[in-house]
Write an enzyme that holds these catalytic residues in place. Structure first.
Site, PDB file in Angstrom:
ATOM      1  N   LYS A   1     -25.085  27.237 -14.135  1.00 11.63           N
ATOM      2  CA  LYS A   1     -24.943  26.506 -12.911  1.00 11.63           C
ATOM      3  C   LYS A   1     -26.009  25.683 -12.330  1.00 11.63           C
ATOM      4  O   LYS A   1     -27.253  25.916 -12.724  1.00 11.63           O
ATOM      5  CB  LYS A   1     -24.747  27.724 -11.960  1.00 11.63           C
ATOM      6  CG  LYS A   1     -24.566  27.537 -10.373  1.00 11.63           C
ATOM      7  CD  LYS A   1     -24.909  28.772  -9.583  1.00 11.63           C
ATOM      8  CE  LYS A   1     -26.351  29.020  -9.521  1.00 11.63           C
ATOM      9  NZ  LYS A   1     -26.707  30.044  -8.558  1.00 11.63           N
TER      10      LYS A   1
ATOM     11  N   LYS B   1     -32.796  37.447 -10.974  1.00 12.02           N
ATOM     12  CA  LYS B   1     -33.977  36.625 -10.398  1.00 12.02           C
ATOM     13  C   LYS B   1     -35.346  37.622 -10.592  1.00 12.02           C
ATOM     14  O   LYS B   1     -36.338  37.154 -10.459  1.00 12.02           O
ATOM     15  CB  LYS B   1     -33.976  36.693  -8.619  1.00 12.02           C
ATOM     16  CG  LYS B   1     -32.972  35.408  -8.367  1.00 12.02           C
ATOM     17  CD  LYS B   1     -32.927  35.108  -6.859  1.00 12.02           C
ATOM     18  CE  LYS B   1     -32.123  33.741  -6.556  1.00 12.02           C
ATOM     19  NZ  LYS B   1     -31.868  33.755  -5.165  1.00 12.02           N
TER      20      LYS B   1
ATOM     21  N   LYS C   1     -31.586  25.073  -7.932  1.00 10.44           N
ATOM     22  CA  LYS C   1     -32.836  24.433  -7.520  1.00 10.44           C
ATOM     23  C   LYS C   1     -33.787  24.931  -8.525  1.00 10.44           C
ATOM     24  O   LYS C   1     -34.879  24.144  -8.546  1.00 10.44           O
ATOM     25  CB  LYS C   1     -33.108  24.986  -5.942  1.00 10.44           C
ATOM     26  CG  LYS C   1     -32.283  24.633  -5.051  1.00 10.44           C
ATOM     27  CD  LYS C   1     -32.300  25.468  -3.692  1.00 10.44           C
ATOM     28  CE  LYS C   1     -31.601  25.181  -2.491  1.00 10.44           C
ATOM     29  NZ  LYS C   1     -31.586  26.190  -1.559  1.00 10.44           N
TER      30      LYS C   1
END
Ligand code: TYM
Length: 332
Positions: free
Chosen positions: A197, A116, A200
């Site tokens: 994966k 991230k 969102k």
């Protein structure tokens, strides 16, 4: 009667929820609702860790939407408590105490922090600290089991390590929890790229990546019929392509059947049949959820009453834990 195992889990109110959230987390919560003592949370404080993605009015609205989604998916407020993280102040208090016993290296090693923060100029301390707040969420409630998708495994390991470290330093204070990861649905992959994966953040940029829980049946069908597979027709779970394995996994998680059984059924048929069956099953799963969601969102007062009642009940548990923690470290 023997005490049921205490369960805690949470979902971030960032973006629309997708099939991975439903199959990896929410559906397994519902499945085990009767044999566990459940606490479910919308973790709005975690959503603040990417501040540039936050619009305050949207965050507030999304937190309520996620609560309504939990209920629409079958969480029963008579059996389970469900609340919004920021409504229970003890989460941040415990997170601070845990911060003070967390070695920095443990956080720097976390794979989600690395991915991230990669390529971002200004990384907030909150992003690094994210797993400590998550540990606080779990440890506040004497949690035995944390039902999550596979991507949360490392966070639960860190929570266990922190509980053991704290107990060692200050005496027995926390229950050491375990992850509970479902057999099917634990890692739903992107429909446009089954090597990553379903997430969102990718779904925001790529229209064929995910099925959202509020997609129309037409959109569900379109996304699934377009899913990337390969050109063969091999269904053996050991050798089939990642796209086919993903579709069989989704069908298994939605219907409760085994992947082996599904592979046997489709053996010898083209992938179009499998995709059609997956699209039908997913659309049938989402239809009642969406109808119930619309009904719940139309009655804000009822939603607020559930949230207030649950928050009041969990606060009692959280405060009992904090009383122990404050005594153990000598504050308060
Ligand atoms: P979040 O909001 O990213 O995801 C919520 C839940 O959905 C699961 N999930 C998936 N499962 C299968 N396949 C996928 N593609 C997929 N994507 C997401 C996640 O594993 C998760 O169970 N850190 C957590 C929120 C959290 C939490 C907690 C969870 C904060 N405190 C305490 C448990 C206990 C998160 O970001 O989840």
């Amino acid at each position: 009667m023997a005490q049921l195992p205490r369960v805690f889990s949470g979902v971030q109110p960032t973006g629309r929820l997708h099939l991975g959230n439903l199959l990896g987390a929410i559906k397994p919560w519902v499945r085990h609702q009767a044999d566990r003592d459940n606490i479910f949370c919308v973790v709005d404080l975690h959503a603040l860790t990417i501040p540039e993605a936050i619009d305050p009015a949207v965050l507030r609205r999304r937190s309520r939407e996620v609560v309504a989604t939990f209920l629409a998916a079958g969480i029963d407020p008579m059996r389970s408590r469900l609340f919004i993280q920021s409504h229970v102040r003890q989460h941040t208090e415990l997170a601070w105490v845990l911060n003070c016993v967390t070695p920095l290296g443990w956080l720097e090693r976390m794979t989600q922090f690395k991915s991230k923060s990669e390529g971002r100029g200004n990384v907030g301390t909150g992003l690094l600290d994210y797993p400590v707040l998550m540990a606080a969420d779990i440890l506040l409630y004497d949690t035995a089991l944390v039902p999550v998708g596979d991507d949360q495994r490392q966070h639960i390991e860190l929570t266990r390590d922190l509980a053991l470290r704290f107990n060692h330093m200050f005496g027995d204070t926390f229950v050491v929890p375990k992850a509970s990861i479902p057999e099917a649905g634990a890692r739903v992959m992107g429909l446009d790229d089954p090597t990553v994966k379903m997430s969102k953040s990718l779904a925001d940029e790529r229209p064929s990546h995910a099925v959202f829980l509020d997609d129309t049946p037409k959109k569900v069908r379109k996304t699934i019929m377009r899913a990337v597979t390969d050109s063969g027709c091999t269904y053996d779970p050991e050798t089939a392509s990642p796209g086919v394995v993903n579709l069989m996994g989704i069908l298994a998680a939605v219907t409760g059947r085994s992947v082996v059984d599904i592979a046997r059924e489709f053996d010898g048929q083209g992938y179009g049949y499998l995709k059609g069956a997956v699209a039908d099953a997913v659309a049938a799963e989402l239809e009642p959820l969406q109808a119930e969601y619309a009904r719940l969102m139309a009655d804000e007062a009822a939603l607020d009453a559930i949230l207030d009642d649950s928050a009041a009940r969990v606060r009692v548990i959280a405060e009992a834990t904090m009383t122990r923690v404050r005594a153990a470290v000598g504050i308060g």
